[in-house]
Design an enzyme around this catalytic site. Structure first.
Site, PDB file in Angstrom:
ATOM      1  N   HIS A  14      24.402  45.637  29.400  1.00 20.60           N
ATOM      2  CA  HIS A  14      23.230  45.545  30.625  1.00 20.60           C
ATOM      3  C   HIS A  14      21.922  46.161  30.013  1.00 20.60           C
ATOM      4  CE1 HIS A  14      26.661  46.220  32.878  1.00 20.60           C
ATOM      5  NE2 HIS A  14      27.083  47.524  32.266  1.00 20.60           N
TER       6      HIS A  14
ATOM      7  N   ASP B 265      28.820  42.998  34.103  1.00 17.16           N
ATOM      8  CA  ASP B 265      30.450  43.229  34.081  1.00 17.16           C
ATOM      9  C   ASP B 265      31.355  42.027  34.053  1.00 17.16           C
ATOM     10  OD1 ASP B 265      29.262  45.843  32.555  1.00 17.16           O
ATOM     11  OD2 ASP B 265      29.972  46.874  34.402  1.00 17.16           O
TER      12      ASP B 265
ATOM     13  N   HIS C  48      55.492  39.233  68.648  1.00 15.85           N
ATOM     14  CA  HIS C  48      56.334  38.998  68.956  1.00 15.85           C
ATOM     15  C   HIS C  48      55.563  40.124  70.499  1.00 15.85           C
ATOM     16  CE1 HIS C  48      58.409  37.758  65.710  1.00 15.85           C
ATOM     17  NE2 HIS C  48      58.631  36.308  66.905  1.00 15.85           N
TER      18      HIS C  48
ATOM     19  N   ASP D 286      33.775  52.612  28.588  1.00 18.00           N
ATOM     20  CA  ASP D 286      33.888  51.917  27.682  1.00 18.00           C
ATOM     21  C   ASP D 286      31.395  52.296  27.474  1.00 18.00           C
ATOM     22  OD1 ASP D 286      31.786  50.077  26.152  1.00 18.00           O
ATOM     23  OD2 ASP D 286      33.918  48.979  26.804  1.00 18.00           O
TER      24      ASP D 286
ATOM     25  N   HIS E  41      29.599  49.265  25.684  1.00 18.75           N
ATOM     26  CA  HIS E  41      28.965  48.184  26.355  1.00 18.75           C
ATOM     27  C   HIS E  41      28.004  48.204  26.645  1.00 18.75           C
ATOM     28  CE1 HIS E  41      30.226  49.444  30.236  1.00 18.75           C
ATOM     29  NE2 HIS E  41      29.597  48.485  30.523  1.00 18.75           N
TER      30      HIS E  41
HETATM   31  S1  FES Z   1      56.908  41.242  66.275  1.00 22.38           S
HETATM   32 FE1  FES Z   1      58.120  39.672  65.572  1.00 22.38          FE
HETATM   33  S2  FES Z   1      57.011  39.757  63.037  1.00 22.38           S
HETATM   34 FE2  FES Z   1      56.243  41.624  64.681  1.00 22.38          FE
HETATM   35 FE   LIG Z   2      29.236  48.141  32.798  1.00 26.41          FE
END
Ligand code: FES
Ligand SMILES: [Fe+2]
Length: 450
Positions: free
Chosen positions: A212, A358, A103, A204, A207
């Site tokens: 890897h 990962d 709005h 970790d 791992h």
């Molecule tokens: S102006 Fe109406 S929801 Fe932002």
């Molecule tokens: Fe990793």
């Protein structure tokens, strides 16, 4: 309210699988973890001028982070106070005002409601604009250029929240004149609980040689010796650290830039090390040459030495939105910064070799708990517990090697504390005794080992 004692046994080093899959746990986390902790928003260098902004997340809440005319940084909920539409849809930019697309309410860069259509004719000149600004995030502060926000006005200051971790962070955030992030962040979705990557990055080292194995062989360089756990170095290879508020890391000594084929980063770091030693002393000069896998509680992770910097934004209990920046030192040359960015993208970018390894594990660690019988099970984080101890010079609790789960245990210790505490005052009341359950756990583990 969930019974946290059923979820985490701090001294035992055990967690319930429910921590990865449970709507009730998740709702309480949004409130008590993400609603109370300092959460990473951006780096100051990404919004240098008045009106520069980025949009970010604090837990599931969308926020707008804006550089003000006086140089300060403010953050607001990215939600219109008229009917709740998202005010800003851009990831980043520069604006004098943020105008809602629904709005047309228009908010200044300070969040105040500046104008609304038909103010005289539809509201008969009786509308109190001062009351309807964007809701500000209670606290915004920057630590060495890294900007964090916190919804809870009762929370400790950002330096207090970082606590002992600030001492460690200064190694690379301050040792050579500061660090910054290269953005905009890469973004991707992973179908996992936010704590799976958080715990992985914070602690970790276990791992790396396994998950890897193929990728580190392909990457080559000194790291490739870890593939398949073939040449895991043990004694004096590194440390793990956990701290008061769950932050922590593991460090591999002399690991800086190991993931880079190009030796330029390692040469740069070696040249800078004496500067760090002169400014911050020997321990941090040693840490400066290490490779860190690290976490700032709750959901900010980084690898110093590989130089990826990440936020795991929660999207429900079983999904996250991953945001990835590259970490560079301000003192690096533009060529070196480019090289570091390239390597960070190759390894831990959205399609990075190590990131892909990962991701599969993280998703499966989460989704296997879809089954209620599975979810009733426990998970173990007892590795290295037998050696958790205080250190005469290093703050926090220290684990003896980088392959251990000290920082996991510290992460869940604080997670459980926050999930249970009714407010920050209740957390503060534990300041003098926070180490006790971890030390008790070490004694228990020594008993088991005897
Ligand atoms: S102006 Fe109406 S929801 Fe932002
Ligand atoms: Fe990793």
């Amino acid at each position: 309210m969930v019974d946290v004692n059923q979820l985490v046994d701090v001294a035992g080093g055990v967690q319930s699988k429910r921590v990865f899959w449970d709507q009730e746990v998740y709702e309480q986390e949004l409130d008590r973890v993400f609603g109370r902790c300092w959460l990473f928003l951006t780096h100051e260098s990404l919004i240098p001028n008045a009106g520069d902004f980025v949009t970010a997340y604090m837990g599931e809440d969308k926020v707008l982070v804006v550089r003000q005319r006086d140089g300060s940084i403010k953050a607001f909920l990215n939600s219109c106070t008229h009917r709740g539409n998202q005010v800003c849809h851009a990831d980043s930019g520069n604006a004098k005002a943020f105008t809602c697309s629904y709005h047309g309410w228009s908010f200044g860069m300070d969040g105040a409601l500046a104008a609304l259509p038909l103010e005289q004719s539809a509201y008969y000149g009786k509308f109190d604009k001062a009351e309807w600004g964007l809701r500000p995030v209670a606290k915004v502060d920057s630590y060495r250029g890294f900007v964090f926000g916190c919804f809870d006005p009762q929370a400790p200051s950002l330096p207090d929240y970082l606590g002992e971790m600030g001492w460690y962070l200064d190694t690379w955030m301050d040792g050579t004149g500061g660090a910054e992030l290269v953005g905009p962040p890469m973004k991707s979705i992973l179908r996992c609980n936010w704590k799976v990557p958080s715990e992985n990055f914070i602690g970790d080292g276990y791992h790396v040689g396994w998950t890897h194995a193929a990728a580190i062989k392909v990457l080559g360089g000194p790291l490739s010796g870890l593939a398949g756990n073939a040449e895991i170095p043990f004694d004096d290879a590194g440390l793990q650290v956990t701290s008061r508020h769950g932050h922590g890391f593991g460090v591999i000594w002399d690991g800086v830039g190991l993931i880079h084929n190009d030796p330029a980063y390692r040469i740069y770091a070696a040249e800078k090390q004496p500067e760090v030693a002169a400014k911050l002393g020997d321990w941090r000069a040693k840490l400066y040459m290490g490779h860190w896998n690290a976490g700032i509680f709750p959901n900010c992770s980084y690898l110093y030495g590989t130089n990826t910097f990440k936020i795991w934004n929660p999207r429900g209990p079983n999904e996250i939105e991953v945001w990835t920046w590259t970490l560079v030192e301000k003192a690096m040359s533009p060529e070196l910064k480019r090289e570091v960015v390239k390597q960070a993208i190759h390894s831990f970018g959205t399609a990075g070799t190590l990131e892909s390894d990962d991701g599969e594990n993280m998703e499966t660690c989460t989704w296997s708990n879809r089954g209620p019988q599975t979810r009733r099970g426990r998970m173990n984080s007892q590795m290295g517990q037998v050696n958790d101890t205080e250190h005469p010079e290093l703050p926090g609790i220290i684990g003896k090697n980088f392959i251990g789960e000290t920082s996991y245990r510290g992460f869940y210790r604080f997670w459980a504390e926050l999930m249970e505490a009714k407010d920050w005052a209740a957390v503060r009341a534990n300041d003098a005794t926070w180490k006790e359950p971890l030390i008790k756990g070490a004694a228990k583990a020594q008993g088991r080992a005897a």
